[in-house]
Scaffold this motif. Sequence first.
Motif, PDB file in Angstrom:
ATOM      1  N   PRO A  90      44.849 -32.554  96.076  1.00  0.00           N
ATOM      2  CA  PRO A  90      43.763 -31.790  96.717  1.00  0.00           C
ATOM      3  C   PRO A  90      43.712 -32.052  98.216  1.00  0.00           C
ATOM      4  CG  PRO A  90      42.876 -33.692  95.557  1.00  0.00           C
ATOM      5  CD  PRO A  90      44.339 -33.658  95.238  1.00  0.00           C
ATOM      6  N   ASP A  91      43.102 -31.138  98.939  1.00  0.00           N
ATOM      7  CA  ASP A  91      42.955 -31.273 100.388  1.00  0.00           C
ATOM      8  C   ASP A  91      41.658 -32.024 100.681  1.00  0.00           C
ATOM      9  OD1 ASP A  91      43.041 -31.105 103.094  1.00  0.00           O
ATOM     10  OD2 ASP A  91      43.054 -28.920 103.220  1.00  0.00           O
ATOM     11  N   VAL A  92      41.783 -33.236 101.235  1.00  0.00           N
ATOM     12  CA  VAL A  92      40.598 -34.047 101.534  1.00  0.00           C
ATOM     13  C   VAL A  92      40.464 -34.324 103.031  1.00  0.00           C
ATOM     14  CG1 VAL A  92      40.577 -35.143  99.269  1.00  0.00           C
ATOM     15  CG2 VAL A  92      41.902 -36.176 101.114  1.00  0.00           C
ATOM     16  N   ARG A  93      41.262 -33.659 103.845  1.00  0.00           N
ATOM     17  CA  ARG A  93      41.146 -33.863 105.288  1.00  0.00           C
ATOM     18  C   ARG A  93      39.803 -33.347 105.796  1.00  0.00           C
ATOM     19  NH1 ARG A  93      46.163 -30.824 107.565  1.00  0.00           N
ATOM     20  NH2 ARG A  93      45.371 -29.396 105.974  1.00  0.00           N
ATOM     21  N   TRP A  94      39.299 -34.063 106.805  1.00  0.00           N
ATOM     22  CA  TRP A  94      38.033 -33.758 107.469  1.00  0.00           C
ATOM     23  C   TRP A  94      36.831 -33.930 106.555  1.00  0.00           C
ATOM     24  CZ3 TRP A  94      40.004 -34.395 111.782  1.00  0.00           C
ATOM     25  CH2 TRP A  94      41.213 -33.823 112.142  1.00  0.00           C
ATOM     26  N   LYS A  95      37.036 -34.649 105.471  1.00  0.00           N
ATOM     27  CA  LYS A  95      35.912 -35.041 104.622  1.00  0.00           C
ATOM     28  C   LYS A  95      35.621 -36.518 104.861  1.00  0.00           C
ATOM     29  CE  LYS A  95      36.934 -31.660 100.995  1.00  0.00           C
ATOM     30  NZ  LYS A  95      35.791 -30.788 101.357  1.00  0.00           N
ATOM     31  N   LEU A  96      34.374 -36.914 104.626  1.00  0.00           N
ATOM     32  CA  LEU A  96      34.043 -38.327 104.744  1.00  0.00           C
ATOM     33  C   LEU A  96      34.817 -39.120 103.705  1.00  0.00           C
ATOM     34  CD1 LEU A  96      30.194 -38.154 105.386  1.00  0.00           C
ATOM     35  CD2 LEU A  96      32.009 -38.585 107.057  1.00  0.00           C
ATOM     36  N   ILE A  97      35.108 -40.365 104.009  1.00  0.00           N
ATOM     37  CA  ILE A  97      35.985 -41.163 103.161  1.00  0.00           C
ATOM     38  C   ILE A  97      35.446 -41.286 101.737  1.00  0.00           C
ATOM     39  CG2 ILE A  97      34.921 -43.315 103.930  1.00  0.00           C
ATOM     40  CD1 ILE A  97      38.638 -42.724 103.047  1.00  0.00           C
ATOM     41  N   ASP A  98      34.129 -41.412 101.578  1.00  0.00           N
ATOM     42  CA  ASP A  98      33.556 -41.522 100.228  1.00  0.00           C
ATOM     43  C   ASP A  98      33.783 -40.240  99.426  1.00  0.00           C
ATOM     44  OD1 ASP A  98      32.707 -44.044 100.848  1.00  0.00           O
ATOM     45  OD2 ASP A  98      30.661 -43.446 101.375  1.00  0.00           O
ATOM     46  N   GLN A  99      33.619 -39.093 100.075  1.00  0.00           N
ATOM     47  CA  GLN A  99      33.845 -37.821  99.389  1.00  0.00           C
ATOM     48  C   GLN A  99      35.322 -37.660  99.021  1.00  0.00           C
ATOM     49  OE1 GLN A  99      32.407 -35.032 102.291  1.00  0.00           O
ATOM     50  NE2 GLN A  99      30.247 -35.311 101.725  1.00  0.00           N
ATOM     51  N   ALA A 100      36.208 -38.057  99.927  1.00  0.00           N
ATOM     52  CA  ALA A 100      37.644 -37.937  99.663  1.00  0.00           C
ATOM     53  C   ALA A 100      38.057 -38.797  98.472  1.00  0.00           C
ATOM     54  CB  ALA A 100      38.431 -38.342 100.909  1.00  0.00           C
ATOM     55  N   ILE A 101      37.513 -40.000  98.383  1.00  0.00           N
ATOM     56  CA  ILE A 101      37.851 -40.889  97.265  1.00  0.00           C
ATOM     57  C   ILE A 101      37.386 -40.289  95.941  1.00  0.00           C
ATOM     58  CG2 ILE A 101      37.313 -43.127  96.240  1.00  0.00           C
ATOM     59  CD1 ILE A 101      37.298 -44.290  99.056  1.00  0.00           C
ATOM     60  N   ASP A 102      36.192 -39.733  95.911  1.00  0.00           N
ATOM     61  CA  ASP A 102      35.678 -39.119  94.680  1.00  0.00           C
ATOM     62  C   ASP A 102      36.568 -37.954  94.241  1.00  0.00           C
ATOM     63  OD1 ASP A 102      33.594 -40.906  94.618  1.00  0.00           O
ATOM     64  OD2 ASP A 102      32.170 -39.556  95.612  1.00  0.00           O
ATOM     65  N   ILE A 103      37.018 -37.145  95.186  1.00  0.00           N
ATOM     66  CA  ILE A 103      37.865 -35.995  94.847  1.00  0.00           C
ATOM     67  C   ILE A 103      39.199 -36.458  94.272  1.00  0.00           C
ATOM     68  CG2 ILE A 103      39.131 -34.044  95.829  1.00  0.00           C
ATOM     69  CD1 ILE A 103      36.833 -33.721  97.838  1.00  0.00           C
ATOM     70  N   LEU A 104      39.794 -37.478  94.871  1.00  0.00           N
ATOM     71  CA  LEU A 104      41.087 -37.977  94.386  1.00  0.00           C
ATOM     72  C   LEU A 104      40.945 -38.604  92.998  1.00  0.00           C
ATOM     73  CD1 LEU A 104      42.602 -39.568  97.619  1.00  0.00           C
ATOM     74  CD2 LEU A 104      43.183 -37.385  96.564  1.00  0.00           C
ATOM     75  N   GLU A 105      39.891 -39.354  92.779  1.00  0.00           N
ATOM     76  CA  GLU A 105      39.695 -39.973  91.467  1.00  0.00           C
ATOM     77  C   GLU A 105      39.462 -38.917  90.388  1.00  0.00           C
ATOM     78  OE1 GLU A 105      36.517 -42.720  92.085  1.00  0.00           O
ATOM     79  OE2 GLU A 105      37.855 -44.346  92.752  1.00  0.00           O
TER      80      GLU A 105
END
Length: 268
Positions: A90-105
């Motif tokens: 998934p594309d998690v660039r320009w998201k806050l680190i907490d949001q990016a981690i949730d998306i990857l998990e």
Amino acid sequence: MPLACFQCVDTLPIASKHAKGLHKQMKITNFVVNYQNSKKVSNNPFISFKENHPVLTNFVLVMVTLVACLYACYISLDIFTDHGNQTKVPDVRWKLIDQAIDILEDAGLNYTIDSIYNEDYAPGVVTDQSPNAGSSVKFARPILLTMNCLYPPQVEIPKDITDMAGTDGVTTLKTLGFRHVTTDTVPSEMQGLIIEVRVNGRSVEGGTKAALNSKIVVSIGDGSVDAIEFDPLGSQRDSLIKQKIKSGEFQIITDSLGNTHLVPRSKR
């Protein structure tokens, strides 16, 4: 001579003829059997080809075995590498680190985090990722996230900053990552030499740590003060005054009549 002996003698030629006939019949039988067997063999094309072309037959067998082994390896590779069990990054660039981690998990992926500092980006935002969004990867693959630091790093100002020429000092500070560096000039006999460094309005010495987003002002001597004016009591007094000026404890000002005065520097 007894009668039995004469009878045996009479039967010897007959037995000999019978044995010869039996031997001849056996030879004929063996010939017929061998002929029939050879005919059966010749009717089998594989056996016939093998007997007529032994080298080519062995080569074909080796190639068939090799192909079979390669196919078995291909099937095994799919099994051991879990082929086909993949997902899209998934594309998690320009998201806050907490949001990016949730998306990857949620996508079944792991992550590792690296950090940079760029004051043009919001703190804690993901500026880059590897592999790129849309790439096909296996589940549980770690995704490298590059995050902008939450706080600006603290960097040490060079200890010999006040021994540098103005241009060299400014270049050194910018090389260290300080972006907000400005200069001003102050009266001094040492033209072009750094007299003072101020961080966010506060005078600091070399070796002090400052945040990279700090506003730094470098004061450079303009060489307008004659050294003779500082030596009314001898070279020892002159040396002491120079040290005081260089350390920032005193400054030289010029009044409206053009006279220079040595006065304590006011704390900012």
